[in-house]
Design a protein around this motif. Structure first.
Motif, short mmCIF file in Angstrom:
data_model
loop_
_atom_site.label_atom_id
_atom_site.label_comp_id
_atom_site.label_asym_id
_atom_site.label_seq_id
_atom_site.Cartn_x
_atom_site.Cartn_y
_atom_site.Cartn_z
N GLU A 78 91.27 5.74 159.95
CA GLU A 78 89.86 5.38 160.15
C GLU A 78 89.23 6.09 161.34
OE1 GLU A 78 88.39 1.57 159.49
OE2 GLU A 78 90.08 0.92 158.25
N GLY A 79 90.07 6.42 162.30
CA GLY A 79 89.51 7.08 163.48
C GLY A 79 90.51 8.04 164.10
N ILE A 80 89.96 8.98 164.89
CA ILE A 80 90.80 9.96 165.58
C ILE A 80 90.47 9.90 167.06
CG2 ILE A 80 91.31 12.43 165.84
CD1 ILE A 80 90.24 12.84 162.99
N ILE A 81 91.51 9.96 167.89
CA ILE A 81 91.28 10.22 169.31
C ILE A 81 91.93 11.57 169.59
CG2 ILE A 81 91.50 9.39 171.67
CD1 ILE A 81 91.84 6.59 170.64
N HIS A 82 91.09 12.52 169.98
CA HIS A 82 91.55 13.91 170.09
C HIS A 82 91.82 14.29 171.55
CE1 HIS A 82 92.22 18.01 169.21
NE2 HIS A 82 91.05 18.46 169.61
N PHE A 83 93.09 14.12 171.94
CA PHE A 83 93.51 14.51 173.29
C PHE A 83 94.09 15.92 173.32
CE2 PHE A 83 94.23 9.84 173.38
CZ PHE A 83 93.52 9.51 174.51
N ALA A 84 94.67 16.35 172.19
CA ALA A 84 95.44 17.59 172.20
C ALA A 84 94.60 18.75 172.71
CB ALA A 84 95.95 17.89 170.79
N ALA A 85 95.04 19.35 173.80
CA ALA A 85 94.31 20.49 174.37
C ALA A 85 95.15 21.09 175.49
CB ALA A 85 92.96 20.04 174.93
N SER A 86 94.86 22.35 175.79
CA SER A 86 95.45 22.97 176.98
C SER A 86 94.56 22.59 178.16
CB SER A 86 95.49 24.48 176.82
OG SER A 86 96.26 24.83 175.68
N LYS A 87 95.18 22.29 179.31
CA LYS A 87 94.36 21.68 180.38
C LYS A 87 94.59 22.23 181.78
CE LYS A 87 97.45 17.99 181.64
NZ LYS A 87 97.61 16.65 182.11
N ALA A 88 95.32 23.35 181.91
CA ALA A 88 95.54 23.87 183.26
C ALA A 88 94.42 24.85 183.61
CB ALA A 88 96.90 24.53 183.35
#
Ligand code: UD1
Length: 344
Positions: A78-88
């Motif tokens: 029903e929903g997505i939480i999109h954390f996946a990312a490069s962050k440096a």
């Protein structure tokens, strides 16, 4: 079974804490993570805290066919939480294309797949970095977006725009953009926490690694800023408080509680703390000394930024409640646990 939610980057620092809070709130969690900056045993930590093992798929969100297969395997997300990312931040300056590809393509894949699988909403992990050095403090959501100082920061701005444009074009789902200030600390159980690979770039992991003797000395980047003690000021928010805001945002989105299809919230405490104050607080909260020295400024650092969190407080009914001392104590407990387990 509760409502099914996909967490990308769910084995990461903020993602894992959010998985715990979602499961505690009765949601069913599916985690997708390519483990590029995390470890599969984080899933065990989530399981030990909640008593429930989330579904886990090792996959890169840039793999669109792979993601399509995940939606097919777990029907009714029903929903997505999109954390996946490069962050440096620093790495993004060296490898801009890696950052643009990772952070932009993964988001676009999800936005394209959502209508195919009737997903009702997406929460996007944004950052206070979009404000640059704000003209007015504390900064609220209406403050202008300032030119990004790094490719990483730019990806956050562009991703916000991609989401906004997609919603405005009439996409059949909702979105919430969450602008995090500086998330720190660990779950009070010390079962999960921040686990940077290599030499930490962020303040708290460097500080706790110094306190435990892995690093010799913490460098304080500058004491000649226009702040009361000359060091930079940030809004440090407890990661569990932050995770809880995601649970509320998700409920608000999929139950269509708002009149707006897209909303933006600052997630901070509203309190600005300098680097030197933070070191003092850590020493007071834990009784452990942190060897440190003042060095020159770090390129690209913002002088001072802290949130006006009133909009999130009033509209989401959410507030950061943990004290700074308890939060720093939780970061320390996590560092000690890593030592006990022989991880570092
Ligand atoms: C940065 C990014 C932010 C990103 C976050 C997580 C910017 C402006 N901010 O936040 O977008 O989401 O990282 O990756 O790009 N400090 C020291 N010594 C150290 C490390 C840090 O004094 O060894 C100081 C910094 O100068 C800063 C504060 O501690 O004042 C916090 O630094 P850090 O934890 O790296 O976070 P930000 O730079 O605020």
């Amino acid at each position: 079974m509760g409502k099914r939610i996909l967490i990308t980057g769910g084995a990461g620092y903020i993602g894992s804490h959010t998985a715990v809070e979602l499961q505690n709130a009765g949601y069913e969690v599916v985690i997708v993570d390519n483990l590029s900056n995390s470890n599969e045993n984080v899933i065990d930590g989530i399981t030990r805290i909640t008593g429930i093992r989330p579904a886990f798929e090792k996959l890169d969100c840039n793999d669109k066919e792979g993601m399509r297969a995940v939606f097919a395997k777990y029907p009714g997300i029903e929903g997505i939480i999109h954390f996946a990312a490069s962050k440096a931040v620093g790495e993004s300056v060296q490898k801009p294309l890696l950052y643009y590809r990772n952070n932009l393509v993964s988001l676009m894949n999800l936005l394209e797949l959502m209508p195919e699988f009737d997903v009702k909403g997406i929460v996007f992990s944004s950052s206070c970095t979009v404000y640059g050095q704000p003209d007015i403090l504390p900064v609220d959501e209406s403050a202008p977006i300032k030119p990004a100082l790094s490719p990483y920061g730019n990806t956050k701005q562009i991703c916000e725009e991609i989401v906004r444009d997609t919603i405005h074009a009439g996409a059949p789902f909702r979105a919430i953009l969450l602008r995090y200030f500086n998330p720190i600390g660990a779950h009070p159980s010390a079962e999960i926490g921040e686990l940077p690979l290599g030499v930490p770039q962020n303040l708290i992991p460097y500080l706790t690694q110094t306190a435990i003797g892995i690093r010799q000395e913490l460098s304080v980047f500058g004491n000649d800023y226009n702040t009361p003690d000359g060091s930079c000021i940030r809004d440090y928010i407890n990661v569990v408080d932050l995770a809880k805001a995601h649970v509320i945002a998700m409920g608000r989105m999929i139950e269509k509680k708002s009149e707006n299809n897209i909303e933006t919230f600052n997630l901070g405490t509203g309190r600005g703390v300098s680097v030197l104050e933070l070191i003092n607080s850590f020493e007071r909260a834990t009784g452990v000394k942190v060897p440190h020295k003042i060095v020159g400024r770090r390129e690209g650092d913002i002088e001072q930024v802290w949130a006006n969190p009133e909009y999130a407080n009033n509209v989401l009914g959410w507030k950061a409640v943990e004290t700074l001392d308890d939060t720093l104590a939780s970061a320390w407990k996590w560092q000690v646990r890593l030592r006990e387990k022989g991880i570092m």
